[in-house]
Design a protein around this motif. Structure first.
Motif, PDB file in Angstrom:
ATOM      1  N   UNK A 166       0.780  -1.228   0.000  1.00 52.97           N
ATOM      2  CA  UNK A 166       0.000   0.000   0.000  1.00 52.97           C
ATOM      3  C   UNK A 166       0.813   1.279   0.000  1.00 52.97           C
ATOM      4  N   UNK A 167       2.132   1.182  -0.190  1.00 54.55           N
ATOM      5  CA  UNK A 167       2.973   2.370  -0.254  1.00 54.55           C
ATOM      6  C   UNK A 167       3.007   2.910  -1.681  1.00 54.55           C
ATOM      7  N   UNK A 168       2.978   4.223  -1.808  1.00 60.18           N
ATOM      8  CA  UNK A 168       3.041   4.840  -3.133  1.00 60.18           C
ATOM      9  C   UNK A 168       4.409   4.604  -3.760  1.00 60.18           C
ATOM     10  N   UNK A 169       4.413   4.388  -5.078  1.00 61.29           N
ATOM     11  CA  UNK A 169       5.646   4.176  -5.829  1.00 61.29           C
ATOM     12  C   UNK A 169       5.772   5.316  -6.832  1.00 61.29           C
ATOM     13  N   UNK A 170       6.900   6.025  -6.803  1.00 62.12           N
ATOM     14  CA  UNK A 170       7.102   7.150  -7.715  1.00 62.12           C
ATOM     15  C   UNK A 170       7.081   6.663  -9.159  1.00 62.12           C
ATOM     16  N   UNK A 171       6.286   7.304 -10.026  1.00 64.54           N
ATOM     17  CA  UNK A 171       6.215   6.876 -11.423  1.00 64.54           C
ATOM     18  C   UNK A 171       7.473   7.226 -12.216  1.00 64.54           C
ATOM     19  N   UNK A 172       8.341   8.081 -11.684  1.00 61.72           N
ATOM     20  CA  UNK A 172       9.551   8.486 -12.402  1.00 61.72           C
ATOM     21  C   UNK A 172      10.767   7.676 -11.969  1.00 61.72           C
ATOM     22  N   UNK A 173      11.029   7.595 -10.658  1.00 57.66           N
ATOM     23  CA  UNK A 173      12.254   6.944 -10.186  1.00 57.66           C
ATOM     24  C   UNK A 173      12.010   5.645  -9.418  1.00 57.66           C
ATOM     25  N   UNK A 174      10.758   5.245  -9.245  1.00 56.20           N
ATOM     26  CA  UNK A 174      10.357   4.019  -8.547  1.00 56.20           C
ATOM     27  C   UNK A 174      10.650   4.048  -7.045  1.00 56.20           C
ATOM     28  N   UNK A 175      10.858   5.218  -6.461  1.00 63.51           N
ATOM     29  CA  UNK A 175      11.030   5.341  -5.019  1.00 63.51           C
ATOM     30  C   UNK A 175       9.741   4.904  -4.335  1.00 63.51           C
ATOM     31  N   UNK A 176       9.880   4.214  -3.221  1.00 66.70           N
ATOM     32  CA  UNK A 176       8.722   3.842  -2.418  1.00 66.70           C
ATOM     33  C   UNK A 176       8.990   4.226  -0.968  1.00 66.70           C
ATOM     34  N   UNK A 177       7.977   4.635  -0.278  1.00 71.90           N
ATOM     35  CA  UNK A 177       8.128   5.057   1.105  1.00 71.90           C
ATOM     36  C   UNK A 177       8.005   3.913   2.082  1.00 71.90           C
ATOM     37  N   UNK A 178       8.101   2.709   1.608  1.00 68.17           N
ATOM     38  CA  UNK A 178       7.955   1.536   2.457  1.00 68.17           C
ATOM     39  C   UNK A 178       9.128   1.340   3.386  1.00 68.17           C
ATOM     40  N   UNK A 179       9.036   0.333   4.223  1.00 68.10           N
ATOM     41  CA  UNK A 179      10.109   0.038   5.185  1.00 68.10           C
ATOM     42  C   UNK A 179      11.426  -0.239   4.444  1.00 68.10           C
ATOM     43  N   UNK A 180      12.510   0.293   5.010  1.00 71.82           N
ATOM     44  CA  UNK A 180      13.817   0.103   4.391  1.00 71.82           C
ATOM     45  C   UNK A 180      14.537  -1.054   5.069  1.00 71.82           C
ATOM     46  N   UNK A 181      15.408  -1.698   4.329  1.00 73.09           N
ATOM     47  CA  UNK A 181      16.162  -2.834   4.840  1.00 73.09           C
ATOM     48  C   UNK A 181      17.609  -2.447   5.019  1.00 73.09           C
ATOM     49  N   UNK A 182      18.240  -2.976   6.069  1.00 78.86           N
ATOM     50  CA  UNK A 182      19.686  -2.796   6.285  1.00 78.86           C
ATOM     51  C   UNK A 182      20.379  -4.084   5.887  1.00 78.86           C
ATOM     52  N   UNK A 183      20.512  -4.326   4.585  1.00 79.64           N
ATOM     53  CA  UNK A 183      21.089  -5.589   4.097  1.00 79.64           C
ATOM     54  C   UNK A 183      22.573  -5.618   4.264  1.00 79.64           C
TER      55      UNK A 183
END
Length: 46
Positions: free
Chosen positions: A29-46
């Motif tokens: 349910x997080x918005x995905x930027x139509x230009x750069x595909x950024x999402x405001x979802x949870x970030x991972x520390x891989x």
């Protein structure tokens, strides 16, 4: 008479602004930027 502003999506990564109704959303349910595909979802520390 009231004037309502439409909701917008403002990408913090590339500064794109788009109407929220035209922005795709990911499976969580997080918005995905139509230009750069950024999402405001949870970030991972891989």
């Amino acid at each position: 008479m009231s004037i309502e502003s439409p909701s917008t999506f403002d990408c913090p990564d590339c500064d794109t602004t788009a109407p929220s109704t035209s922005v795709p959303y990911d499976a969580l349910g997080y918005a995905v930027c139509p230009v750069c595909s950024y999402t405001g979802g949870p970030e991972h520390d891989d």
